[in-house]
Design a protein around this motif. Structure first.
Motif, PDB file in Angstrom:
ATOM      1  N   ASN A 106       0.780  -1.142  -0.171  1.00  0.00           N
ATOM      2  CA  ASN A 106      -0.015   0.062   0.032  1.00  0.00           C
ATOM      3  C   ASN A 106       0.784   1.260   0.000  1.00  0.00           C
ATOM      4  O   ASN A 106       1.788   1.388   0.701  1.00  0.00           O
ATOM      5  CB  ASN A 106      -1.004   0.057   1.083  1.00  0.00           C
ATOM      6  N   ILE A 107       0.748   1.999  -0.923  1.00  0.00           N
ATOM      7  CA  ILE A 107       1.615   3.370  -1.203  1.00  0.00           C
ATOM      8  C   ILE A 107       0.738   4.510  -1.377  1.00  0.00           C
ATOM      9  O   ILE A 107      -0.379   4.458  -1.839  1.00  0.00           O
ATOM     10  CB  ILE A 107       2.473   2.966  -2.262  1.00  0.00           C
ATOM     11  N   ILE A 108       1.351   5.794  -1.119  1.00  0.00           N
ATOM     12  CA  ILE A 108       0.893   6.896  -1.347  1.00  0.00           C
ATOM     13  C   ILE A 108       1.933   7.648  -2.507  1.00  0.00           C
ATOM     14  O   ILE A 108       2.905   7.707  -2.219  1.00  0.00           O
ATOM     15  CB  ILE A 108       0.637   7.982  -0.367  1.00  0.00           C
ATOM     16  N   LEU A 109       1.373   8.139  -3.543  1.00  0.00           N
ATOM     17  CA  LEU A 109       2.116   8.895  -4.539  1.00  0.00           C
ATOM     18  C   LEU A 109       1.722  10.119  -4.366  1.00  0.00           C
ATOM     19  O   LEU A 109       0.824  10.782  -4.466  1.00  0.00           O
ATOM     20  CB  LEU A 109       1.841   8.335  -5.974  1.00  0.00           C
ATOM     21  N   MET A 110       2.946  11.037  -4.268  1.00  0.00           N
ATOM     22  CA  MET A 110       2.954  12.677  -4.130  1.00  0.00           C
ATOM     23  C   MET A 110       3.961  13.160  -5.302  1.00  0.00           C
ATOM     24  O   MET A 110       4.800  12.615  -5.815  1.00  0.00           O
ATOM     25  CB  MET A 110       3.430  13.112  -2.740  1.00  0.00           C
ATOM     26  N   GLY A 111       3.355  14.507  -5.283  1.00  0.00           N
ATOM     27  CA  GLY A 111       4.244  15.214  -6.389  1.00  0.00           C
ATOM     28  C   GLY A 111       3.374  16.249  -6.820  1.00  0.00           C
ATOM     29  O   GLY A 111       2.319  16.438  -7.019  1.00  0.00           O
ATOM     30  N   LEU A 112       4.298  17.410  -7.121  1.00  0.00           N
ATOM     31  CA  LEU A 112       3.449  18.708  -7.583  1.00  0.00           C
ATOM     32  C   LEU A 112       2.958  18.468  -9.149  1.00  0.00           C
ATOM     33  O   LEU A 112       3.263  17.790  -9.701  1.00  0.00           O
ATOM     34  CB  LEU A 112       4.492  19.979  -7.384  1.00  0.00           C
ATOM     35  N   PRO A 113       1.940  19.575  -9.327  1.00  0.00           N
ATOM     36  CA  PRO A 113       1.320  19.560 -10.954  1.00  0.00           C
ATOM     37  C   PRO A 113       2.632  19.410 -11.771  1.00  0.00           C
ATOM     38  O   PRO A 113       3.551  20.316 -11.639  1.00  0.00           O
ATOM     39  CB  PRO A 113       0.578  20.638 -10.686  1.00  0.00           C
ATOM     40  N   GLY A 114       2.657  18.709 -12.795  1.00  0.00           N
ATOM     41  CA  GLY A 114       3.771  18.613 -13.720  1.00  0.00           C
ATOM     42  C   GLY A 114       4.713  17.684 -13.552  1.00  0.00           C
ATOM     43  O   GLY A 114       5.900  17.876 -14.003  1.00  0.00           O
ATOM     44  N   ALA A 115       4.831  17.281 -12.340  1.00  0.00           N
ATOM     45  CA  ALA A 115       6.165  16.402 -11.606  1.00  0.00           C
ATOM     46  C   ALA A 115       6.216  15.032 -12.336  1.00  0.00           C
ATOM     47  O   ALA A 115       7.186  14.279 -12.342  1.00  0.00           O
ATOM     48  CB  ALA A 115       6.253  16.242 -10.285  1.00  0.00           C
ATOM     49  N   GLY A 116       5.154  14.730 -13.075  1.00  0.00           N
ATOM     50  CA  GLY A 116       5.081  13.359 -13.775  1.00  0.00           C
ATOM     51  C   GLY A 116       4.460  12.229 -13.031  1.00  0.00           C
ATOM     52  O   GLY A 116       4.573  11.353 -13.160  1.00  0.00           O
ATOM     53  N   LYS A 117       3.663  12.630 -11.866  1.00  0.00           N
ATOM     54  CA  LYS A 117       2.982  11.639 -11.169  1.00  0.00           C
ATOM     55  C   LYS A 117       2.060  10.751 -12.044  1.00  0.00           C
ATOM     56  O   LYS A 117       2.033   9.697 -11.749  1.00  0.00           O
ATOM     57  CB  LYS A 117       2.084  12.581 -10.302  1.00  0.00           C
ATOM     58  N   GLY A 118       1.178  11.260 -12.852  1.00  0.00           N
ATOM     59  CA  GLY A 118       0.302  10.540 -13.804  1.00  0.00           C
ATOM     60  C   GLY A 118       1.024   9.311 -14.394  1.00  0.00           C
ATOM     61  O   GLY A 118       0.676   8.138 -14.480  1.00  0.00           O
TER      62      GLY A 118
END
Length: 217
Positions: free
Chosen positions: A2-14
């Motif tokens: 189980n993980i949480i994915l974080m990152g600012l808009p544009g960081a390539g999270k998607g």
């Protein structure tokens, strides 16, 4: 896992979310997905959330958290694990999430934070422009027209930039996100669950770094 994915808009999270989900076969749960599912199933919390959304209001934390609990209690998540994307957004939500996973006799194994310098993100996010005649989309760095100032599709020289893509708007959006993310990053760092990943590298190299982290989970 189980993980949480974080990152600012544009960081390539998607992009990385897709790769993680595909590689590890865990359930990718975004805030939008959760709301859509709860509303489509007409659960009590789904109907409550719909009421707020219909009035253009923010859905309260307790409703959002309830929908998260509903989703991660489902069989597919219990069997394969989950990756949360877009939740938690606040310290209160993070504390509530800890309670939820405790009640469900599971835990958050790792928080992956994709880090990119905010000024680099301004350049990434504000580089987009559009042909006014045919709607073709370009980026001044990553996808410029073959001939500068001329649309590849229709030959028009008339381009415009959406208000949302203008540097000052992008910068403001990033500042708001940084303000929200900073307490969350500190919260998970204190728990020893945070892994920062350099998001300035090419996509596959970023994913290689994420894999190194997740293989230790």
């Amino acid at each position: 896992m189980n993980i949480i994915l974080m990152g600012l808009p544009g960081a390539g999270k998607g992009t990385q979310a897709e790769k993680i989900s595909e590689n590890y076969k865990i359930v990718h749960i975004s805030t939008g997905d959760m709301f859509r599912e709860a509303i489509s199933k007409k659960s009590e919390l789904g109907r409550t959330a719909q009421g707020y959304m219909d009035q253009g209001q923010l859905v309260p934390d307790e409703v959002t958290s309830g929908i998260v609990k509903e989703r991660i209690a489902q069989e597919d998540v219990q069997q394969h694990g989950f990756m949360l994307d877009g939740f938690p957004r606040t310290l209160v939500q993070a504390e509530t999430l800890d309670q939820i996973v405790k009640e469900l006799k599971t835990s958050i194994d790792r928080v992956v934070n994709i880090k990119v310098d905010p000024e680099d993100l301004v350049e990434r996010l504000s580089g987009r422009f559009i042909c006014r005649k045919c709607g073709a989309t370009y980026h001044k760095i990553y996808n410029p027209p073959k001939v500068e100032g001329v649309c590849d599709v229709c030959g028009s020289k008339d381009f415009y930039q959406r208000d949302d893509d203008k540097p000052e708007v992008v910068r403001n959006r990033l500042e708001v996100n940084i303000e929200k993310n900073t307490p969350l990053i500190a919260y998970y760092e204190k728990q020893g669950k945070l892994s920062n990943i350099d998001g300035n590298k090419p996509i596959n190299e970023v994913f290689d770094e994420i894999k190194k982290v997740l293989e230790k989970v």
